[in-house]
Enzyme design. Structure first.
Site, PDB file in Angstrom:
ATOM      1  N   ASP A 159      39.917  29.529  41.646  1.00  0.00           N
ATOM      2  CA  ASP A 159      39.025  28.937  40.643  1.00  0.00           C
ATOM      3  C   ASP A 159      39.195  27.412  40.632  1.00  0.00           C
ATOM      4  OD1 ASP A 159      38.332  31.622  39.621  1.00  0.00           O
ATOM      5  OD2 ASP A 159      40.434  31.633  39.041  1.00  0.00           O
ATOM      6  N   HIS A 187      41.834  34.696  34.723  1.00  0.00           N
ATOM      7  CA  HIS A 187      41.012  34.715  35.931  1.00  0.00           C
ATOM      8  C   HIS A 187      39.898  35.743  35.705  1.00  0.00           C
ATOM      9  CE1 HIS A 187      39.520  34.953  39.966  1.00  0.00           C
ATOM     10  NE2 HIS A 187      39.746  36.248  39.978  1.00  0.00           N
TER      11      HIS A 187
HETATM   12  P1  NAX Z   1      40.052  45.299  49.935  1.00  0.00           P
HETATM   13  O1  NAX Z   1      39.476  46.503  49.276  1.00  0.00           O
HETATM   14  O2  NAX Z   1      39.448  44.785  51.195  1.00  0.00           O
HETATM   15  O3  NAX Z   1      41.595  45.588  50.244  1.00  0.00           O
HETATM   16  C1  NAX Z   1      42.478  46.096  49.311  1.00  0.00           C
HETATM   17  C2  NAX Z   1      43.595  46.800  50.083  1.00  0.00           C
HETATM   18  O4  NAX Z   1      44.595  47.177  49.133  1.00  0.00           O
HETATM   19  C3  NAX Z   1      43.133  48.074  50.786  1.00  0.00           C
HETATM   20  O5  NAX Z   1      43.531  48.036  52.150  1.00  0.00           O
HETATM   21  C4  NAX Z   1      43.863  49.178  50.019  1.00  0.00           C
HETATM   22  O6  NAX Z   1      44.231  50.271  50.862  1.00  0.00           O
HETATM   23  C5  NAX Z   1      45.083  48.423  49.510  1.00  0.00           C
HETATM   24  N1  NAX Z   1      45.751  49.031  48.358  1.00  0.00           N
HETATM   25  C6  NAX Z   1      45.190  49.661  47.294  1.00  0.00           C
HETATM   26  N2  NAX Z   1      46.136  50.102  46.473  1.00  0.00           N
HETATM   27  C7  NAX Z   1      47.328  49.740  46.993  1.00  0.00           C
HETATM   28  C8  NAX Z   1      48.677  49.942  46.611  1.00  0.00           C
HETATM   29  N3  NAX Z   1      48.978  50.627  45.511  1.00  0.00           N
HETATM   30  N4  NAX Z   1      49.661  49.441  47.393  1.00  0.00           N
HETATM   31  C9  NAX Z   1      49.349  48.773  48.521  1.00  0.00           C
HETATM   32  N5  NAX Z   1      48.086  48.567  48.953  1.00  0.00           N
HETATM   33  C10 NAX Z   1      47.092  49.043  48.197  1.00  0.00           C
HETATM   34  O7  NAX Z   1      40.119  44.188  48.813  1.00  0.00           O
HETATM   35  P2  NAX Z   1      40.257  42.595  48.968  1.00  0.00           P
HETATM   36  O8  NAX Z   1      38.906  42.006  49.169  1.00  0.00           O
HETATM   37  O9  NAX Z   1      41.312  42.295  49.962  1.00  0.00           O
HETATM   38  O10 NAX Z   1      40.706  42.178  47.496  1.00  0.00           O
HETATM   39  C11 NAX Z   1      41.967  42.523  46.961  1.00  0.00           C
HETATM   40  C12 NAX Z   1      42.046  42.189  45.503  1.00  0.00           C
HETATM   41  O11 NAX Z   1      41.916  40.790  45.282  1.00  0.00           O
HETATM   42  C13 NAX Z   1      40.971  42.832  44.624  1.00  0.00           C
HETATM   43  O12 NAX Z   1      41.606  43.345  43.452  1.00  0.00           O
HETATM   44  C14 NAX Z   1      40.083  41.657  44.252  1.00  0.00           C
HETATM   45  O13 NAX Z   1      39.427  41.885  43.030  1.00  0.00           O
HETATM   46  C15 NAX Z   1      41.090  40.562  44.151  1.00  0.00           C
HETATM   47  N6  NAX Z   1      40.583  39.183  44.194  1.00  0.00           N
HETATM   48  C16 NAX Z   1      41.215  38.260  43.423  1.00  0.00           C
HETATM   49  C17 NAX Z   1      40.843  36.931  43.409  1.00  0.00           C
HETATM   50  C18 NAX Z   1      41.557  35.930  42.557  1.00  0.00           C
HETATM   51  O14 NAX Z   1      41.136  34.776  42.550  1.00  0.00           O
HETATM   52  N7  NAX Z   1      42.622  36.257  41.821  1.00  0.00           N
HETATM   53  C19 NAX Z   1      39.698  36.465  44.240  1.00  0.00           C
HETATM   54  C20 NAX Z   1      39.355  37.383  45.363  1.00  0.00           C
HETATM   55  C21 NAX Z   1      39.448  38.849  45.060  1.00  0.00           C
HETATM   56  O15 NAX Z   1      38.281  39.242  44.384  1.00  0.00           O
END
Ligand code: NAX
Length: 328
Positions: A159, A187
């Site tokens: 952000d 956030h």
């Molecule tokens: P993806 O869905 O591409 O990848 C998430 C990965 O996490 C998957 O491979 C899944 O198998 C794995 N996973 C799920 N549960 C798990 C667990 N208990 N232990 C280990 N691995 C696990 O998502 P992606 O685009 O990489 O985003 C990840 C997260 O970042 C989401 O929650 C998203 O909302 C968040 N974000 C946060 C941002 C921020 O500024 N704080 C911005 C970007 C993003 O939106």
């Protein structure tokens, strides 16, 4: 020989993980003199893809990368971790209420907090990226009573960087000329990007821009809703920019922020600026000696006060909800 730093990344097979791991291995997280060992933590369904990413990491032949291990068990994945990037989270599904979302993430971040508590290194630093990031960080922290509370942080650096870029675009200045922007609060869409202490080329940003309508109608909503705009354009959520922000956050935490400027990070409140103690809220922060400090003594005008209070109120509601669910 410098000892390698153990970096655990959860959600390693996801899109942010894919954008993050190569930059960590190339030295951009901790610096060009620090070898790293990567520990990729996934759920069982994600392990195969993580193995593919590990093969590609090997094929980069990074000089600083001293090992890659893959886990589907948090206790093993966090054993000996010095840095933990908690990226994997449960996204909001169709028809999911906020309570369901918090509970589903409690099922991830509670056990991960316990696993960190059980086996992470004494100097562990945790950055939560997975949403709802601030409250997920609070859940992990509450489940790790032996780790100092201030080692749990959540990411608002994306952000912050988005706000920098928008302000540079409006003023025609280079990003490098802008100092001391702040993201306050959660956030989420309530976050408040504050330009009132920022400078552009040494001059107050609010004087350089001097356009209240732009501030209210364009800047603040554009920064807050940038994630949705990226999804709309790209067909997928921010990945490389989120990974970049995670690199920036941990890099500055470990190596320090530049003299005379601050950044934004969500860290446990000590009560500064009227933010209830213990909430993991975004503040203006500097880092020295490997620890974040909240920048003190800023005048908060009425305009900012109302917006900070609204975002902090949302954080307090989320905290109360996870307390009600028995997650903290
Ligand atoms: P993806 O869905 O591409 O990848 C998430 C990965 O996490 C998957 O491979 C899944 O198998 C794995 N996973 C799920 N549960 C798990 C667990 N208990 N232990 C280990 N691995 C696990 O998502 P992606 O685009 O990489 O985003 C990840 C997260 O970042 C989401 O929650 C998203 O909302 C968040 N974000 C946060 C941002 C921020 O500024 N704080 C911005 C970007 C993003 O939106």
């Amino acid at each position: 020989m410098t000892q390698p730093v153990n970096v655990t990344v959860t959600g390693a097979a996801g899109q942010i993980g894919y954008a993050l791991l190569f930059r960590i291995a190339s030295g951009q997280l901790l610096g060009p003199d620090t070898p790293v060992k990567l520990r990729l933590l996934e759920i069982p369904q994600g392990v195969k893809a993580a193995e593919g990413t590990a093969m590609e990491l090997e094929d980069c032949a990074f000089g600083l990368l001293e090992g890659i291990d893959i886990f589907d068990d948090p206790t093993a994945g966090f054993a000996g971790a010095n840095v933990a990037l908690l990226v994997g989270a449960r996204p909001r599904g169709a028809g999911m209420e906020r309570g369901d979302l918090l509970e589903a993430n409690g099922g991830i971040f509670g056990p991960q907090g316990k696993a960190l508590n059980a086996g992470a290194a004494d100097d562990i630093r945790v950055l939560v990226v997975g949403n709802p990031a601030n409250t997920n960080a609070l859940i992990a922290q509450a489940n790790a009573p032996d780790i100092p509370a201030e080692r749990f942080t959540a990411m608002t650096r994306l952000d912050h960087n988005r706000a920098l870029s928008q302000l540079a675009g409006k003023s025609g200045a280079a990003v490098s000329e802008i100092r001391n922007l702040t993201i306050w609060g959660n956030h989420s869409a309530t976050q408040y990007p504050d330009i009132f202490h920022a400078t552009i080329g040494g001059r107050p940003a609010a004087e350089v821009v001097d356009d209240q309508a732009w501030l209210v109608d364009t800047f603040i909503p554009t920064v807050a809703k940038r994630g949705a705009a990226i999804i709309e354009a790209r067909g997928a959520s921010s990945a490389a920019s989120a990974a970049n922000a995670a690199i920036d956050h941990v890099h500055d935490w470990v190596n320090g922020t530049p003299e005379g400027s601050w950044t934004s990070a969500a860290i446990p409140s000590d009560g500064s600026y009227g933010v209830p103690e213990g909430l993991i809220s975004s503040f203006p922060v500097t880092s020295t000696g490997g620890a974040w400090q909240i920048v003190q003594g800023l005048d908060v005008n009425e305009f900012s006060r109302a917006r900070i209070d609204a975002s902090v109120a949302e954080l307090a509601e989320e905290r109360d909800a996870v307390k009600g669910l028995g997650l903290i």
